[in-house]
Design an enzyme around this catalytic site. Structure first.
Site, PDB file in Angstrom:
ATOM      1  N   ASP A 162       0.379  37.660  52.212  1.00 20.55           N
ATOM      2  CA  ASP A 162       1.355  36.573  52.118  1.00 20.55           C
ATOM      3  C   ASP A 162       2.266  36.696  53.337  1.00 20.55           C
ATOM      4  OD1 ASP A 162       2.940  34.462  50.988  1.00 20.55           O
ATOM      5  OD2 ASP A 162       4.376  35.938  50.287  1.00 20.55           O
ATOM      6  N   SER A 163       3.134  35.710  53.503  1.00 17.67           N
ATOM      7  CA  SER A 163       4.107  35.781  54.589  1.00 17.67           C
ATOM      8  C   SER A 163       5.192  36.822  54.295  1.00 17.67           C
ATOM      9  CB  SER A 163       4.757  34.417  54.784  1.00 17.67           C
ATOM     10  OG  SER A 163       5.408  34.038  53.582  1.00 17.67           O
TER      11      SER A 163
ATOM     12  N   CYS B 203      -0.811  33.119  49.244  1.00 18.49           N
ATOM     13  CA  CYS B 203       0.176  32.276  49.907  1.00 18.49           C
ATOM     14  C   CYS B 203      -0.368  30.849  49.877  1.00 18.49           C
ATOM     15  CB  CYS B 203       0.336  32.748  51.349  1.00 18.49           C
ATOM     16  SG  CYS B 203       1.315  31.666  52.391  1.00 18.49           S
ATOM     17  N   ASN B 204       0.381  29.946  49.301  1.00 15.05           N
ATOM     18  CA  ASN B 204      -0.084  28.557  49.218  1.00 15.05           C
ATOM     19  C   ASN B 204      -0.135  27.896  50.589  1.00 15.05           C
ATOM     20  OD1 ASN B 204      -0.094  27.419  46.170  1.00 15.05           O
ATOM     21  ND2 ASN B 204       1.356  29.092  46.387  1.00 15.05           N
TER      22      ASN B 204
ATOM     23  N   GLU C 270      13.633  35.936  49.143  1.00 17.44           N
ATOM     24  CA  GLU C 270      13.625  37.068  50.074  1.00 17.44           C
ATOM     25  C   GLU C 270      14.994  37.752  50.101  1.00 17.44           C
ATOM     26  OE1 GLU C 270      11.060  38.373  52.115  1.00 17.44           O
ATOM     27  OE2 GLU C 270       9.581  37.008  51.256  1.00 17.44           O
TER      28      GLU C 270
ATOM     29  N   CYS D  26       4.066  27.777  45.516  1.00 11.50           N
ATOM     30  CA  CYS D  26       4.443  28.761  46.536  1.00 11.50           C
ATOM     31  C   CYS D  26       4.573  30.072  45.777  1.00 11.50           C
ATOM     32  CB  CYS D  26       5.767  28.388  47.189  1.00 11.50           C
ATOM     33  SG  CYS D  26       6.439  29.694  48.255  1.00 11.50           S
TER      34      CYS D  26
ATOM     35  N   HIS E  85       6.230  32.603  46.207  1.00 13.09           N
ATOM     36  CA  HIS E  85       7.595  33.132  46.033  1.00 13.09           C
ATOM     37  C   HIS E  85       8.252  32.581  44.762  1.00 13.09           C
ATOM     38  CE1 HIS E  85       7.327  34.368  50.243  1.00 13.09           C
ATOM     39  NE2 HIS E  85       8.485  34.982  50.127  1.00 13.09           N
TER      40      HIS E  85
HETATM   41  N1  DGL Z   1       4.756  32.437  49.767  1.00  8.61           N
HETATM   42  C1  DGL Z   1       4.244  31.472  50.650  1.00  8.61           C
HETATM   43  C2  DGL Z   1       3.554  30.327  49.957  1.00  8.61           C
HETATM   44  O1  DGL Z   1       3.027  30.521  48.883  1.00  8.61           O
HETATM   45  C3  DGL Z   1       5.002  31.023  51.854  1.00  8.61           C
HETATM   46  C4  DGL Z   1       6.452  31.139  51.997  1.00  8.61           C
HETATM   47  C5  DGL Z   1       6.844  30.923  53.448  1.00  8.61           C
HETATM   48  O2  DGL Z   1       6.601  31.828  54.222  1.00  8.61           O
HETATM   49  O3  DGL Z   1       7.342  29.848  53.791  1.00  8.61           O
HETATM   50  O4  DGL Z   1       3.476  29.250  50.463  1.00  8.61           O
END
Ligand code: DGL
Length: 267
Positions: free
Chosen positions: A10-11, A73-74, A152, A184, A186
């Site tokens: 993931d990011s 990560c979406n 975060e 997402c 997160h």
């Molecule tokens: N967690 C990530 C997602 O599912 C990306 C969050 C990000 O880095 O903007 O899209």
């Protein structure tokens, strides 16, 4: 039987919500996790940038001898999965298709909300797949970029989180949706705040469980499960120091892991 680890990326810390479900569904599997904390957020980046970052991460994970990869990560799943599958030969799973399947199961009134990063919403991936499966379903999408920063930062329950959720989710509530996809990884860390904002009449759809189920099915059908009896090892890597990682690991996985920092630009 294949005892090599599963790579997950993931990011940042969002993918830990997927790791949690993978650990439940596949407790004996070893996991190598990478969070691209140096280059987060992905959601405001172009498709090309997200795809380049994702390719580097796959190359890094391959050095850890992974047997399969989950894009937790979406943003990367919706923008880069097809390219990665063409570039690499190992099995790569995204979170969007499982999320779509859950949304189709969840909605009764055929009005579905999708929240995600700007890049995920722009990709239209959820909308296209849902409408292909059932053209009667109306999809309402909303980018909620600040949610990633809140998570975060560890601000998931405070007043700012609640005000942000109210502002972002107002129009989706007004559209009369009965299901809201947390598009997402997160966002499940904000589940309580989002749930309180939308109320009980709207079901929250988290693709993580369905993703873990899909991976379990694939490994089982292809005789790739790790069949040793002991609980799997979990190893964490990030691309930059983050004092929040251990705290958020504790919140997401109920255990604190210390990540190792690596230089992802080398890959
Ligand atoms: N967690 C990530 C997602 O599912 C990306 C969050 C990000 O880095 O903007 O899209």
């Amino acid at each position: 039987m294949d005892n090599r680890p599963i790579g997950v990326f993931d990011s940042g810390v969002g993918g830990l919500t997927v790791v949690k479900q993978v650990m439940k569904a596949l407790p004996n599997e070893d996991i190598v996790y990478f969070g691209d904390t140096a280059r987060l957020p992905y959601g405001s980046k172009s498709k090309e940038a997200v795809t380049r970052f994702s390719s580097q991460i796959v190359r890094f994970l391959l050095t850890k001898n992974v047997k399969a990869i989950i894009i937790a990560c979406n943003t990367a799943s919706s923008n880069s999965l097809d390219t990665l599958r063409k570039e690499f030969s190992l099995p790569i799973f995204g979170v969007v298709v499982p999320g779509v399947e859950e949304a189709l199961r969840s909605t009764k009134n055929k009005r579905v909300g999708i929240i995600g990063t700007a890049a995920t919403v722009r990709s239209n991936a959820y909308q296209q797949l849902i409408c292909q499966a059932d053209p009667e379903i109306q999809v309402f999408s909303k980018a909620c970029p600040l949610f990633v920063s809140l998570v975060e930062e560890g601000w998931t329950e405070n007043e700012i989180a609640h005000l942000t959720a109210q502002q972002y989710l107002k129009e989706l509530i007004e559209e009369g949706i009965d299901s809201l996809v947390l598009g997402c990884t997160h966002y499940p860390l904000l589940k309580r705040c989002i749930g309180e904002t939308v109320g009980d009449a709207i079901r929250l759809v988290d693709p993580a469980k369905a993703t873990a189920r899909q991976v379990w099915n694939y490994l089982r059908e292809n005789a790739l499960l790790n069949e040793t009896e002991k609980p799997g090892d979990r190893v964490f890597y990030v691309s930059d120091a983050t004092d929040k990682f251990e705290f958020l690991c504790q919140r997401a996985l109920k255990k604190s892991y210390e990540p190792e920092i690596i230089d992802i630009e080398k890959y």
